[in-house]
Design a protein around this motif. Structure first.
Motif, PDB file in Angstrom:
ATOM      1  N   PRO A   1       0.834  -1.196   0.000  1.00 47.92           N
ATOM      2  CA  PRO A   1       0.000   0.000   0.000  1.00 47.92           C
ATOM      3  C   PRO A   1       0.870   1.248   0.000  1.00 47.92           C
ATOM      4  O   PRO A   1       1.863   1.335   0.712  1.00 47.92           O
ATOM      5  N   ALA A   2       0.470   2.230  -0.796  1.00 47.99           N
ATOM      6  CA  ALA A   2       1.354   3.377  -1.033  1.00 47.99           C
ATOM      7  C   ALA A   2       1.135   4.528  -0.083  1.00 47.99           C
ATOM      8  O   ALA A   2       1.796   5.541  -0.176  1.00 47.99           O
TER       9      ALA A   2
ATOM     10  N   GLY B   1       6.931   8.798  -7.950  1.00 43.85           N
ATOM     11  CA  GLY B   1       6.471   7.817  -8.918  1.00 43.85           C
ATOM     12  C   GLY B   1       6.840   6.414  -8.527  1.00 43.85           C
ATOM     13  O   GLY B   1       7.887   6.173  -7.926  1.00 43.85           O
ATOM     14  N   SER B   2       5.979   5.465  -8.832  1.00 41.78           N
ATOM     15  CA  SER B   2       6.262   4.054  -8.576  1.00 41.78           C
ATOM     16  C   SER B   2       5.396   3.200  -9.484  1.00 41.78           C
ATOM     17  O   SER B   2       4.343   3.628  -9.963  1.00 41.78           O
ATOM     18  N   ALA B   3       5.851   1.957  -9.694  1.00 37.98           N
ATOM     19  CA  ALA B   3       5.125   1.031 -10.559  1.00 37.98           C
ATOM     20  C   ALA B   3       3.769   0.669  -9.984  1.00 37.98           C
ATOM     21  O   ALA B   3       2.876   0.252 -10.729  1.00 37.98           O
ATOM     22  N   GLY B   4       3.595   0.810  -8.675  1.00 35.84           N
ATOM     23  CA  GLY B   4       2.322   0.461  -8.056  1.00 35.84           C
ATOM     24  C   GLY B   4       1.345   1.605  -7.952  1.00 35.84           C
ATOM     25  O   GLY B   4       0.191   1.390  -7.565  1.00 35.84           O
TER      26      GLY B   4
ATOM     27  N   PRO C   1       1.480   6.218 -18.699  1.00 32.21           N
ATOM     28  CA  PRO C   1       1.351   6.846 -20.025  1.00 32.21           C
ATOM     29  C   PRO C   1       0.101   6.410 -20.781  1.00 32.21           C
ATOM     30  O   PRO C   1      -0.600   7.249 -21.363  1.00 32.21           O
ATOM     31  N   ASP C   2      -0.174   5.103 -20.776  1.00 35.48           N
ATOM     32  CA  ASP C   2      -1.348   4.607 -21.506  1.00 35.48           C
ATOM     33  C   ASP C   2      -1.877   3.359 -20.813  1.00 35.48           C
ATOM     34  O   ASP C   2      -2.821   3.426 -20.029  1.00 35.48           O
ATOM     35  N   SER C   3      -1.260   2.200 -21.027  1.00 32.24           N
ATOM     36  CA  SER C   3      -1.759   0.968 -20.424  1.00 32.24           C
ATOM     37  C   SER C   3      -1.483   0.946 -18.926  1.00 32.24           C
ATOM     38  O   SER C   3      -0.502   1.517 -18.448  1.00 32.24           O
ATOM     39  N   LEU C   4      -2.366   0.255 -18.192  1.00 31.81           N
ATOM     40  CA  LEU C   4      -2.277   0.196 -16.737  1.00 31.81           C
ATOM     41  C   LEU C   4      -1.642  -1.117 -16.297  1.00 31.81           C
ATOM     42  O   LEU C   4      -1.591  -2.092 -17.055  1.00 31.81           O
ATOM     43  N   PRO C   5      -1.158  -1.188 -15.053  1.00 29.42           N
ATOM     44  CA  PRO C   5      -0.588  -2.448 -14.560  1.00 29.42           C
ATOM     45  C   PRO C   5      -1.637  -3.550 -14.523  1.00 29.42           C
ATOM     46  O   PRO C   5      -2.856  -3.297 -14.545  1.00 29.42           O
ATOM     47  N   ASP C   6      -1.172  -4.771 -14.445  1.00 31.26           N
ATOM     48  CA  ASP C   6      -2.073  -5.895 -14.238  1.00 31.26           C
ATOM     49  C   ASP C   6      -2.523  -5.911 -12.782  1.00 31.26           C
ATOM     50  O   ASP C   6      -1.829  -5.431 -11.886  1.00 31.26           O
ATOM     51  N   GLY C   7      -3.684  -6.489 -12.516  1.00 28.63           N
ATOM     52  CA  GLY C   7      -4.172  -6.604 -11.151  1.00 28.63           C
ATOM     53  C   GLY C   7      -5.007  -5.407 -10.740  1.00 28.63           C
ATOM     54  O   GLY C   7      -5.648  -4.754 -11.576  1.00 28.63           O
ATOM     55  N   VAL C   8      -5.021  -5.117  -9.439  1.00 25.66           N
ATOM     56  CA  VAL C   8      -5.818  -4.017  -8.893  1.00 25.66           C
ATOM     57  C   VAL C   8      -4.905  -3.113  -8.069  1.00 25.66           C
ATOM     58  O   VAL C   8      -3.919  -3.577  -7.481  1.00 25.66           O
ATOM     59  N   PRO C   9      -5.215  -1.830  -8.011  1.00 28.50           N
ATOM     60  CA  PRO C   9      -4.366  -0.927  -7.223  1.00 28.50           C
ATOM     61  C   PRO C   9      -4.544  -1.147  -5.733  1.00 28.50           C
ATOM     62  O   PRO C   9      -5.573  -1.669  -5.274  1.00 28.50           O
ATOM     63  N   GLY C  10      -3.536  -0.752  -4.970  1.00 23.20           N
ATOM     64  CA  GLY C  10      -3.602  -0.846  -3.528  1.00 23.20           C
ATOM     65  C   GLY C  10      -4.536   0.185  -2.927  1.00 23.20           C
ATOM     66  O   GLY C  10      -5.049   1.072  -3.621  1.00 23.20           O
ATOM     67  N   PRO C  11      -4.768   0.113  -1.623  1.00 27.27           N
ATOM     68  CA  PRO C  11      -5.667   1.060  -0.957  1.00 27.27           C
ATOM     69  C   PRO C  11      -5.222   2.501  -1.163  1.00 27.27           C
ATOM     70  O   PRO C  11      -4.047   2.828  -1.040  1.00 27.27           O
ATOM     71  N   GLY C  12      -6.172   3.356  -1.486  1.00 26.02           N
ATOM     72  CA  GLY C  12      -5.888   4.771  -1.654  1.00 26.02           C
ATOM     73  C   GLY C  12      -5.227   5.143  -2.959  1.00 26.02           C
ATOM     74  O   GLY C  12      -4.879   6.310  -3.168  1.00 26.02           O
ATOM     75  N   ILE C  13      -5.028   4.181  -3.856  1.00 27.72           N
ATOM     76  CA  ILE C  13      -4.353   4.425  -5.129  1.00 27.72           C
ATOM     77  C   ILE C  13      -5.372   4.360  -6.262  1.00 27.72           C
ATOM     78  O   ILE C  13      -6.239   3.477  -6.272  1.00 27.72           O
ATOM     79  N   THR C  14      -5.275   5.276  -7.197  1.00 25.10           N
ATOM     80  CA  THR C  14      -6.128   5.267  -8.384  1.00 25.10           C
ATOM     81  C   THR C  14      -5.239   5.173  -9.612  1.00 25.10           C
ATOM     82  O   THR C  14      -4.343   6.003  -9.796  1.00 25.10           O
TER      83      THR C  14
ATOM     84  N   TYR D   1      -6.198  15.365  -4.888  1.00 26.99           N
ATOM     85  CA  TYR D   1      -4.793  15.036  -4.688  1.00 26.99           C
ATOM     86  C   TYR D   1      -4.000  15.411  -5.933  1.00 26.99           C
ATOM     87  O   TYR D   1      -4.546  15.546  -7.029  1.00 26.99           O
ATOM     88  N   ALA D   2      -2.687  15.560  -5.742  1.00 25.28           N
ATOM     89  CA  ALA D   2      -1.804  15.780  -6.872  1.00 25.28           C
ATOM     90  C   ALA D   2      -1.954  14.635  -7.867  1.00 25.28           C
ATOM     91  O   ALA D   2      -2.101  13.468  -7.481  1.00 25.28           O
ATOM     92  N   SER D   3      -1.912  14.947  -9.142  1.00 28.18           N
ATOM     93  CA  SER D   3      -2.249  13.981 -10.185  1.00 28.18           C
ATOM     94  C   SER D   3      -1.051  13.126 -10.584  1.00 28.18           C
ATOM     95  O   SER D   3       0.089  13.592 -10.599  1.00 28.18           O
TER      96      SER D   3
END
Length: 725
Positions: free
Chosen positions: A28-29, A182-185, A86-99, A80-82
């Motif tokens: 979680p970030a 910035g981070s991959a998650g 770039p285009d495609s999103l990671p696989d899976g689902v984001p962690g809590p509080g992450i969009t 929040y700060a944006s």
């Protein structure tokens, strides 16, 4: 990034070591952080007439009750700060509080937080005064800084209810600031939030967003690099166009591009170079800049060079001309590699000071070993510019994270152990920026005022009265502070000079001078280029908490003859003052012939007794002596959205901009007894409030927003209310 180190030869990181160790995308970030690398007055006084457009006389008051703390879970309405992919999103689902968001699908019209994230302060022009240190260079090395103000996700758009914040104030030595993160998650394209940009712009510093393509070991995926540099059917680079659109809509100054995802080839490198050229071409009409980080090379692989050389030159300058405006040279530089880099830049027709030699201060701050003579030698021209990685160490390493402790540490980092750039302590390893790089200023027009507000505080003050006792931070409310902290001249004991948070006239802090004054003390304040073409008023608000003092205002009508020479102040003789208790208003009149310029402002303090002095300067203003009108009022204040829980509401408000020049806006709530409580301020026209509590059984809570001008005069209010029934 390894532990920093640059002695004679900086240690070389292991191959593949990235510029930032990014959090595991499964973590979680919310807590994630990149882990690396004229006589005016005499006497002690209290209560005073208002200055700078303030209203009622200051008086002692009981601090109002603090608003409730924001809930720990992220409120649905909070902006929040944006950040994006770039285009495609990671696989899976984001962690809590992450969009997870795709930049390819972003438009200004579809951005629900744009009004809360857009900077409203234009980039101010700067000038370079004669430096106070003889070794400070006005036309050579400059400084970039990569700063992480908060985690990537859930970084508040408009400050928050804590004073524990990296409130950078030494803008005078910076050329550009990179909004690092910035981070991959979470996301790998970051737009800076508005308070950082507004504060930087007020001081003439450019702010860059960050494009961070992370290493494979930290979740990086080469498809994001390919997404970034993709071309459409007409050969255009659509993400480059999006990056320019974001920078223009949000009001910042360009992008730092850091491609550290390995596995590419020369075709991808060529595509990256085409992307950079397209990004620069699209942004150039709007003054946008690109800084390239020394990671990907012309083979498409990641191979940090630690210099400008044949392998990375094409990302800086190619046969067709400029590709990036500057390059951040990786930390593995040596004296030899920097000398070669500067020479190559010159052969390319570029300035060597468009190269930033990276200095990693994340772990050790001023104890970082650095081969300074390889970058900014004392006895010859500077070799290249330099860039601090994570100078917010000055806050992060502290156990006492109070504003006082932070600013003591931050002043030491930028000014040196002596805390006086004109009288540096012997160098013991750390070469403070103030001793090598000339400071710059934006104070070049009337009216000018400063209330010594750092952009965070333990309370909020208006006219010397506490109108909120809640801690806060919002860099957009920061003043243009003195750039040289602190140049002090005296034949006696040097007093302590600090920015202090125990009392203030306006905002959260004041200038405090404390100690035994055994001789008059001159304290340099602002370097200026103020045109004095007729009757001019210089005004102070100040108070003495101990023995009586005499205070004069000094104006320099010419610059020193050379770096390191004292500023030639003169001291006005025409004086008026308002006596009373507490804060004292004082005024000096200057009658200067047309064409006169004020090059600097100072105060001179003389003790009128034998005991120690405790003197505060709450505000300083210089303006023409003609009558002033209050600023125009904003209009159409309204509640755009609200959510209520158990007698507490979070809400978004907005209003129409006031006519004429506005420094910022301040929002208050009207209490049932008629008093006002400060809720927040912003340079824009929208504000989020995380928690407003109902007072008793009041049927509605009233809100008022006012425009504040450069002299801190306030407008009539625009009003609205939130009903509770």
């Amino acid at each position: 990034m390894p532990e920093s180190g640059s002695s004679a030869t900086p240690p070389t990181p292991a191959p593949g070591t990235p510029i930032s160790r990014t959090p595991d995308p499964r973590t979680p970030a919310a807590r994630a952080r990149p882990s690396r690398r004229g006589l005016l007055a005499g006497g002690a006084v209290s209560g005073a007439a208002a200055l700078l457009g303030a209203g009622a006389p200051a008086r002692a008051a009981t601090a109002p009750t603090s608003p409730p703390a924001a809930p720990t879970s992220p409120p649905a309405l909070a902006p929040y700060a944006s950040y994006w992919f770039p285009d495609s999103l990671p696989d899976g689902v984001p962690g809590p509080g992450i969009t997870w968001r795709s930049l390819a699908g972003w438009t200004p019209e579809s951005d629900p937080d744009l009004a809360h994230n857009a900077s409203c302060v234009p980039l101010a022009p700067r000038f370079t005064p004669v430096p106070p240190h003889p070794d400070a260079r006005a036309d050579q090395a400059r400084i970039s800084a990569l700063v992480s103000f908060a985690p990537t996700a859930r970084n508040p758009s408009q400050g928050s209810a804590t004073a524990d914040y990296y409130a950078l104030t030494h803008w005078a030595y910076l050329d550009e600031l990179v909004f690092w993160g910035g981070s991959a998650g979470e996301g790998i394209v970051l737009a800076p939030n508005a308070p950082v940009v507004d504060a930087a712009h007020r001081n003439g510093v450019r702010v860059l967003g960050n494009v961070f393509l992370p290493p494979i070991a930290y979740g990086g995926d080469l498809r994001w690099t390919r997404d970034l540099v993709q071309r459409d059917s007409l050969g255009r680079y659509p993400i480059a166009a999006k990056l320019v659109a974001v920078a223009r809509a949000y009001g910042f100054d360009g992008w730092f591009v850091n491609a550290e995802t390995d596995g590419g080839d020369s075709v991808l490198a060529t595509r990256m170079r085409g992307f950079l050229r397209a990004l620069r071409a699209a942004g150039e009409p709007y003054g946008l800049r690109i800084t390239w980080y020394d990671a990907m090379n012309s083979t498409g692989r990641v191979g940090w060079q630690g210099e400008l050389d044949a392998l990375n030159q094409e990302f800086f300058e190619d046969r067709a001309g400029r590709v990036a405006d500057t390059m951040f040279v990786d930390f593995r530089w040596t004296a030899r590699s920097l000398a070669a880099s500067g020479a190559l830049a010159a052969r390319l027709g570029r300035s060597p000071y468009e190269l930033w030699a990276a200095v990693d201060t994340e772990s050790r701050g001023w104890d970082t070993p650095v081969d300074w003579d390889a970058v900014i030698p004392r006895e010859r021209d500077h070799v290249v510019g330099y860039g601090f990685y994570r100078p917010e160490w000055t806050l992060g390493h502290l156990s006492d994270r109070s504003p006082d402790a932070f600013h003591r540490a931050d002043d030491r980092f930028w000014t040196g152990d002596s805390l006086d750039p004109a009288r540096p302590a012997p160098e013991t390893g750390w070469r403070a920026p103030a001793t090598a790089v000339a400071d710059r200023s934006t104070v070049a027009a009337l009216p000018f005022a400063c209330a010594f507000n750092t952009g965070h505080g333990l309370r909020w003050y208006e006219d010397g009265k506490v109108t909120s006792d809640a801690p806060w931070n919002h860099l957009g409310l920061q003043d243009r502070l003195p750039g040289r902290r602190w140049v002090v001249e005296t034949d006696g004991v040097r007093p302590a000079v600090t920015l202090d948070f125990a009392d203030a006239w306006r905002g959260g802090s004041s200038l405090l001078v404390a100690g035994a004054l055994t001789a008059p003390v001159v304290i340099g304040l602002h370097s200026t280029r103020l045109p004095l073409s007729g009757p001019t008023a210089v005004e102070l608000v100040h108070t003495a908490g101990s023995g009586p003092v005499g205070v004069e205002v000094g104006i320099a009508l010419r610059e020193p003859a050379a770096p390191g020479e004292p500023v030639p102040y003169t001291w006005p003789a025409t004086v008026t003052r308002s006596a009373g208790r507490g804060w004292l208003r004082a005024r000096a009149s200057l009658d200067a012939p047309a064409g006169t310029t004020a090059y600097a402002i100072a105060v001179r303090i003389t003790a009128r007794g034998t005991g120690p002095v405790l003197w505060r300067l709450g505000a300083l203003a210089v303006r023409d002596a003609t009558a002033r009108r209050p600023p125009g009022a904003p209009a159409a204040l309204r509640v755009d959205a609200s959510a209520r829980r158990d007698g507490t509401a979070e809400l978004r408000l907005s209003w129409r901009r006031a006519a004429g020049p506005v420094r910022h806006y301040e929002l208050h709530r009207r209490l049932p007894g008629g008093d006002r409580r400060f809720l927040g301020g912003t340079c824009g026209t929208a504000l989020y409030l995380p928690a407003v509590s109902r007072c008793g059984r009041e049927p509605a809570t009233g809100f008022e927003v006012r425009a504040v001008d450069e002299l801190y005069a306030v407008s009539a209010p625009a009003r609205t209310a939130l009903g509770w029934e």
